[in-house]
Design a protein around this motif. Sequence first.
Motif, PDB file in Angstrom:
ATOM      1  N   TYR A  38       0.866  -1.176   0.000  1.00  0.00           N
ATOM      2  CA  TYR A  38       0.000   0.000   0.000  1.00  0.00           C
ATOM      3  C   TYR A  38       0.899   1.220   0.000  1.00  0.00           C
ATOM      4  O   TYR A  38       1.644   1.424   0.952  1.00  0.00           O
ATOM      5  CB  TYR A  38      -0.864  -0.091   1.254  1.00  0.00           C
ATOM      6  N   LEU A  39       0.871   2.011  -1.071  1.00  0.00           N
ATOM      7  CA  LEU A  39       1.665   3.233  -1.160  1.00  0.00           C
ATOM      8  C   LEU A  39       0.773   4.428  -0.937  1.00  0.00           C
ATOM      9  O   LEU A  39      -0.235   4.604  -1.619  1.00  0.00           O
ATOM     10  CB  LEU A  39       2.314   3.369  -2.537  1.00  0.00           C
ATOM     11  N   ASP A  40       1.148   5.263   0.012  1.00  0.00           N
ATOM     12  CA  ASP A  40       0.430   6.487   0.339  1.00  0.00           C
ATOM     13  C   ASP A  40       1.328   7.643  -0.097  1.00  0.00           C
ATOM     14  O   ASP A  40       2.498   7.698   0.283  1.00  0.00           O
ATOM     15  CB  ASP A  40       0.188   6.517   1.850  1.00  0.00           C
ATOM     16  N   VAL A  41       0.788   8.554  -0.928  1.00  0.00           N
ATOM     17  CA  VAL A  41       1.565   9.647  -1.506  1.00  0.00           C
ATOM     18  C   VAL A  41       0.837  10.962  -1.253  1.00  0.00           C
ATOM     19  O   VAL A  41      -0.389  11.016  -1.358  1.00  0.00           O
ATOM     20  CB  VAL A  41       1.741   9.417  -3.024  1.00  0.00           C
ATOM     21  N   TRP A  42       1.586  12.027  -0.926  1.00  0.00           N
ATOM     22  CA  TRP A  42       0.987  13.355  -0.799  1.00  0.00           C
ATOM     23  C   TRP A  42       2.043  14.425  -1.007  1.00  0.00           C
ATOM     24  O   TRP A  42       3.228  14.205  -0.779  1.00  0.00           O
ATOM     25  CB  TRP A  42       0.265  13.532   0.537  1.00  0.00           C
ATOM     26  N   HIS A  43       1.586  15.582  -1.498  1.00  0.00           N
ATOM     27  CA  HIS A  43       2.488  16.717  -1.706  1.00  0.00           C
ATOM     28  C   HIS A  43       1.679  18.004  -1.814  1.00  0.00           C
ATOM     29  O   HIS A  43       0.452  17.982  -1.835  1.00  0.00           O
ATOM     30  CB  HIS A  43       3.371  16.509  -2.943  1.00  0.00           C
ATOM     31  N   THR A  44       2.400  19.125  -1.899  1.00  0.00           N
ATOM     32  CA  THR A  44       1.738  20.429  -1.958  1.00  0.00           C
ATOM     33  C   THR A  44       1.229  20.738  -3.362  1.00  0.00           C
ATOM     34  O   THR A  44       1.716  20.204  -4.352  1.00  0.00           O
ATOM     35  CB  THR A  44       2.689  21.573  -1.557  1.00  0.00           C
ATOM     36  N   PHE A  62      -6.869  17.092  -1.740  1.00  0.00           N
ATOM     37  CA  PHE A  62      -6.270  17.067  -3.074  1.00  0.00           C
ATOM     38  C   PHE A  62      -4.804  16.685  -2.961  1.00  0.00           C
ATOM     39  O   PHE A  62      -4.180  16.873  -1.919  1.00  0.00           O
ATOM     40  CB  PHE A  62      -6.419  18.424  -3.780  1.00  0.00           C
ATOM     41  N   LEU A  63      -4.262  16.129  -4.021  1.00  0.00           N
ATOM     42  CA  LEU A  63      -2.857  15.742  -4.105  1.00  0.00           C
ATOM     43  C   LEU A  63      -2.449  14.806  -2.973  1.00  0.00           C
ATOM     44  O   LEU A  63      -1.338  14.870  -2.448  1.00  0.00           O
ATOM     45  CB  LEU A  63      -1.966  16.989  -4.193  1.00  0.00           C
ATOM     46  N   ARG A  64      -3.380  13.923  -2.629  1.00  0.00           N
ATOM     47  CA  ARG A  64      -3.174  12.856  -1.651  1.00  0.00           C
ATOM     48  C   ARG A  64      -3.872  11.621  -2.189  1.00  0.00           C
ATOM     49  O   ARG A  64      -4.988  11.707  -2.681  1.00  0.00           O
ATOM     50  CB  ARG A  64      -3.813  13.186  -0.299  1.00  0.00           C
ATOM     51  N   GLY A  65      -3.230  10.480  -2.062  1.00  0.00           N
ATOM     52  CA  GLY A  65      -3.891   9.260  -2.509  1.00  0.00           C
ATOM     53  C   GLY A  65      -3.045   8.043  -2.229  1.00  0.00           C
ATOM     54  O   GLY A  65      -1.923   8.142  -1.726  1.00  0.00           O
ATOM     55  N   TYR A  66      -3.605   6.894  -2.564  1.00  0.00           N
ATOM     56  CA  TYR A  66      -2.870   5.650  -2.367  1.00  0.00           C
ATOM     57  C   TYR A  66      -3.142   4.703  -3.526  1.00  0.00           C
ATOM     58  O   TYR A  66      -4.142   4.827  -4.233  1.00  0.00           O
ATOM     59  CB  TYR A  66      -3.236   4.988  -1.034  1.00  0.00           C
ATOM     60  N   GLN A  67      -2.226   3.792  -3.712  1.00  0.00           N
ATOM     61  CA  GLN A  67      -2.347   2.715  -4.691  1.00  0.00           C
ATOM     62  C   GLN A  67      -1.784   1.456  -4.061  1.00  0.00           C
ATOM     63  O   GLN A  67      -0.919   1.517  -3.182  1.00  0.00           O
ATOM     64  CB  GLN A  67      -1.544   3.017  -5.965  1.00  0.00           C
ATOM     65  N   ILE A  68      -2.268   0.326  -4.549  1.00  0.00           N
ATOM     66  CA  ILE A  68      -1.745  -0.977  -4.143  1.00  0.00           C
ATOM     67  C   ILE A  68      -0.858  -1.473  -5.280  1.00  0.00           C
ATOM     68  O   ILE A  68      -1.263  -1.436  -6.449  1.00  0.00           O
ATOM     69  CB  ILE A  68      -2.898  -1.979  -3.891  1.00  0.00           C
ATOM     70  N   HIS A  93       5.925  13.231  -0.411  1.00  0.00           N
ATOM     71  CA  HIS A  93       5.971  12.272   0.704  1.00  0.00           C
ATOM     72  C   HIS A  93       5.473  10.910   0.215  1.00  0.00           C
ATOM     73  O   HIS A  93       4.537  10.842  -0.575  1.00  0.00           O
ATOM     74  CB  HIS A  93       5.053  12.734   1.847  1.00  0.00           C
ATOM     75  N   VAL A  94       6.069   9.851   0.736  1.00  0.00           N
ATOM     76  CA  VAL A  94       5.603   8.499   0.414  1.00  0.00           C
ATOM     77  C   VAL A  94       5.774   7.602   1.637  1.00  0.00           C
ATOM     78  O   VAL A  94       6.779   7.689   2.349  1.00  0.00           O
ATOM     79  CB  VAL A  94       6.344   7.902  -0.807  1.00  0.00           C
ATOM     80  N   THR A  95       4.753   6.814   1.882  1.00  0.00           N
ATOM     81  CA  THR A  95       4.809   5.803   2.934  1.00  0.00           C
ATOM     82  C   THR A  95       4.415   4.473   2.299  1.00  0.00           C
ATOM     83  O   THR A  95       3.462   4.413   1.526  1.00  0.00           O
ATOM     84  CB  THR A  95       3.839   6.139   4.085  1.00  0.00           C
ATOM     85  N   VAL A  96       5.150   3.418   2.628  1.00  0.00           N
ATOM     86  CA  VAL A  96       4.846   2.085   2.119  1.00  0.00           C
ATOM     87  C   VAL A  96       4.411   1.220   3.299  1.00  0.00           C
ATOM     88  O   VAL A  96       5.111   1.138   4.308  1.00  0.00           O
ATOM     89  CB  VAL A  96       6.069   1.442   1.419  1.00  0.00           C
ATOM     90  N   HIS A  97       3.240   0.609   3.146  1.00  0.00           N
ATOM     91  CA  HIS A  97       2.689  -0.282   4.169  1.00  0.00           C
ATOM     92  C   HIS A  97       2.654  -1.703   3.610  1.00  0.00           C
ATOM     93  O   HIS A  97       2.248  -1.907   2.461  1.00  0.00           O
ATOM     94  CB  HIS A  97       1.245   0.110   4.515  1.00  0.00           C
ATOM     95  N   VAL A  98       3.037  -2.663   4.416  1.00  0.00           N
ATOM     96  CA  VAL A  98       2.940  -4.077   4.043  1.00  0.00           C
ATOM     97  C   VAL A  98       2.321  -4.820   5.215  1.00  0.00           C
ATOM     98  O   VAL A  98       2.825  -4.742   6.339  1.00  0.00           O
ATOM     99  CB  VAL A  98       4.325  -4.673   3.698  1.00  0.00           C
ATOM    100  N   GLY A  99       1.221  -5.508   4.948  1.00  0.00           N
ATOM    101  CA  GLY A  99       0.563  -6.277   6.004  1.00  0.00           C
ATOM    102  C   GLY A  99       0.148  -5.423   7.185  1.00  0.00           C
ATOM    103  O   GLY A  99       0.191  -5.889   8.325  1.00  0.00           O
ATOM    104  N   GLY A 100      -0.211  -4.167   6.932  1.00  0.00           N
ATOM    105  CA  GLY A 100      -0.634  -3.279   8.011  1.00  0.00           C
ATOM    106  C   GLY A 100       0.500  -2.589   8.744  1.00  0.00           C
ATOM    107  O   GLY A 100       0.258  -1.805   9.655  1.00  0.00           O
ATOM    108  N   TYR A 109      12.538  13.599  -4.287  1.00  0.00           N
ATOM    109  CA  TYR A 109      13.003  14.927  -4.666  1.00  0.00           C
ATOM    110  C   TYR A 109      13.123  15.067  -6.177  1.00  0.00           C
ATOM    111  O   TYR A 109      13.060  14.090  -6.915  1.00  0.00           O
ATOM    112  CB  TYR A 109      14.355  15.207  -3.983  1.00  0.00           C
ATOM    113  N   PHE A 110      13.339  16.308  -6.602  1.00  0.00           N
ATOM    114  CA  PHE A 110      13.394  16.671  -8.005  1.00  0.00           C
ATOM    115  C   PHE A 110      14.699  17.407  -8.277  1.00  0.00           C
ATOM    116  O   PHE A 110      15.134  18.203  -7.442  1.00  0.00           O
ATOM    117  CB  PHE A 110      12.208  17.579  -8.348  1.00  0.00           C
TER     118      PHE A 110
END
Length: 168
Positions: A38-44, A62-68, A93-100, A109-110
């Motif tokens: 589970y990838l959670d992504v957000w930015h300005t 806005f500009l927040r979401g997740y994908q599997i 920002h990115v957070t990766v979740h596995v099995g909760g 970065y750019f």
Amino acid sequence: DIRTDSVTGAVSAGVPLDLTFNVSRVANNACTPLTGAYLDVWHTAAAGVYSDVAGAGAGRRFLRGYQITDAAGVARFTTIYPGWYPGRTVHVHVTVHVGGNVVHTGQLYFPDPLTDAVFKRAPYSRRPSRSTRNAADSVYRNGGRRSTLKLTRSGTGYVGSIVMGVQR
């Protein structure tokens, strides 16, 4: 597609950006695609505002979401090039979740020259020059070079990708 505010329906203005994450599990000196992460992504927004926090973005999403990640360990997001705010360089920002469980929290970065070019375009050009470049950012200095996206031009926007290795 995380450009649309799920509360108001407004679409965030900015240079198009498609992000692709290739996530692999690292174990025993080998990498294998990580399915079902589970990838959670957000930015300005271009104006440097985050949604869902106090201030101009409060009560909006806005500009927040997740994908599997799919069977190949890939997750994709359609968004815009992020804006900036005082004291920080441009980042996602990115957070990766596995099995909760959270197995990775980080920022992407750019390259500064690309950001300079993007910020000459509207709506970014309506703001003064950004105050912090990569080398002066306190978070970037602690490994940001390894988290810099590889970007290529695509029409009026960009395509960015990164390979991420995580441990469960």
